[in-house]
Design a protein around this motif. Structure first.
Motif, PDB file in Angstrom:
ATOM      1  N   ASP A 100     -12.113   3.311  90.805  1.00 23.41           N
ATOM      2  CA  ASP A 100     -13.440   2.945  90.567  1.00 23.41           C
ATOM      3  C   ASP A 100     -13.769   1.718  91.659  1.00 23.41           C
ATOM      4  OD1 ASP A 100     -12.674   0.153  89.766  1.00 23.41           O
ATOM      5  OD2 ASP A 100     -12.052   1.329  87.970  1.00 23.41           O
ATOM      6  N   GLY A 138     -22.859   6.375  87.480  1.00 27.56           N
ATOM      7  CA  GLY A 138     -22.021   6.790  88.170  1.00 27.56           C
ATOM      8  C   GLY A 138     -21.564   8.242  87.788  1.00 27.56           C
ATOM      9  N   SER A 161     -16.499   6.925  85.701  1.00 31.37           N
ATOM     10  CA  SER A 161     -17.765   6.852  86.320  1.00 31.37           C
ATOM     11  C   SER A 161     -18.491   5.573  85.949  1.00 31.37           C
ATOM     12  CB  SER A 161     -18.382   8.322  85.840  1.00 31.37           C
ATOM     13  OG  SER A 161     -18.558   8.218  84.515  1.00 31.37           O
ATOM     14  N   ARG A 164     -17.369   2.609  87.892  1.00 33.34           N
ATOM     15  CA  ARG A 164     -17.980   2.841  89.243  1.00 33.34           C
ATOM     16  C   ARG A 164     -19.538   2.123  89.151  1.00 33.34           C
ATOM     17  NH1 ARG A 164     -15.600   8.945  90.807  1.00 33.34           N
ATOM     18  NH2 ARG A 164     -13.636   8.165  91.528  1.00 33.34           N
ATOM     19  N   ALA A 165     -20.113   2.462  88.117  1.00 31.52           N
ATOM     20  CA  ALA A 165     -21.608   2.040  88.129  1.00 31.52           C
ATOM     21  C   ALA A 165     -21.563   0.576  87.652  1.00 31.52           C
ATOM     22  CB  ALA A 165     -22.451   2.941  87.147  1.00 31.52           C
ATOM     23  N   GLY A 191     -22.290   6.382  82.712  1.00 27.67           N
ATOM     24  CA  GLY A 191     -21.455   7.363  83.606  1.00 27.67           C
ATOM     25  C   GLY A 191     -21.303   8.552  83.036  1.00 27.67           C
ATOM     26  N   LYS A 209     -19.128  12.168  93.572  1.00 29.45           N
ATOM     27  CA  LYS A 209     -18.619  10.865  93.516  1.00 29.45           C
ATOM     28  C   LYS A 209     -19.613  10.043  93.939  1.00 29.45           C
ATOM     29  CE  LYS A 209     -13.808  12.078  94.355  1.00 29.45           C
ATOM     30  NZ  LYS A 209     -12.645  12.029  95.448  1.00 29.45           N
ATOM     31  N   ARG A 210     -20.744   9.649  93.260  1.00 30.98           N
ATOM     32  CA  ARG A 210     -21.965   9.151  93.819  1.00 30.98           C
ATOM     33  C   ARG A 210     -22.415   8.442  92.621  1.00 30.98           C
ATOM     34  NH1 ARG A 210     -26.634  13.673  93.387  1.00 30.98           N
ATOM     35  NH2 ARG A 210     -25.644  14.954  91.632  1.00 30.98           N
ATOM     36  N   PHE A 211     -23.802   7.566  93.069  1.00 31.30           N
ATOM     37  CA  PHE A 211     -24.340   6.940  92.126  1.00 31.30           C
ATOM     38  C   PHE A 211     -25.940   7.595  91.993  1.00 31.30           C
ATOM     39  CE2 PHE A 211     -21.743   3.507  93.951  1.00 31.30           C
ATOM     40  CZ  PHE A 211     -21.269   3.140  92.898  1.00 31.30           C
TER      41      PHE A 211
END
Length: 228
Positions: A100, A138, A161, A164-165, A191, A209-211
């Motif tokens: 992450d 995420g 996810s 990650r966000a 997420g 794999k993005r926002f």
């Protein structure tokens, strides 16, 4: 005596006639009052309806103005997805599998994107009190089709996810972009793991794999008293 009978009938008729006319007058008066009340009630109802329509029109006008202002986000850092009515970060962030951490090479562009988002939200001017719900979502990419890890790690990818966000939000805060502390902005971190709408499929699965950034304006309550 004939004259006496006629006199008696006459004496009986007129009081009865007066009683009948009085009754009719009372009935007409009651009907008039009832009809007048119905008219006033209907008039009041129509005024309320007209006021509500004016309020809705005013709210719609403000929403249209906000949407037009948010359109200025589109460019190097944001792309609008009309099908899902949301914004997607155009920064091509790539995470290592199962990780992450945001890699250093992506941070400058992500910081510029965050500053642009903050500037655009602050620049919006409306006649009504508006708050913005900003959702930073995420996402995660699935393994190749048939890989057992897709089922085994399905639940854990929600947490992945989300982290990650959260890391993106923390990165922005560390650089002075405190969306959650702004009175006009409510920041939500989320997420969607392997799921969510508008995902890439097939050969572009890795692009998930993005926002995603969703901006939802919340118009303050407008009363009919404010409408002229």
């Amino acid at each position: 005596m004939p004259g006496s009978d006629d006199q008696q009938r006459s004496d009986f008729f007129w009081p009865s006639y007066v009683d009948l006319m009085t009754s009719l007058f009372v009935v007409m008066l009651v009907l008039f009052v009832y009809s007048f009340k119905l008219f006033r009630d209907r008039e009041a109802s129509q005024r309320r309806l007209l006021g509500e329509l004016k309020v809705k029109a005013q709210e719609l006008e403000q929403i249209q103005r906000i949407r037009e202002s948010l359109r200025r986000l589109e460019g190097d850092y944001f792309r609008y997805d009309p099908q899902n009515e949301r914004y997607e970060l155009r920064v091509d962030v790539q995470f290592k599998a199962g990780r992450d951490e945001i890699q250093e090479q992506y941070k400058p562009a992500l910081l510029r994107a965050g500053r642009l988002l903050q500037e655009r939200l602050r620049a919006i001017r409306t006649d009504l009190p508006v708050r913005y719900l900003v959702i930073v979502e995420g996402m995660a990419a699935r393994y190749p089709q048939g890989d057992p890890r897709n089922q085994r790690e399905e639940q854990s990818t929600y947490q992945l996810s989300y982290r990650r966000a959260l890391n993106l939000s923390n990165f922005w805060q560390q650089n002075g972009l405190r969306f959650g502390q702004d009175r006009t902005v409510e920041l939500i971190i989320g997420g969607s793991g392997f799921f969510g709408t508008g995902r890439y499929a097939g050969r572009r699965e890795g692009d998930n794999k993005r926002f995603l950034i969703q901006i939802i304006p919340k118009i303050g309550k407008v009363t009919t008293a404010t409408v002229r």
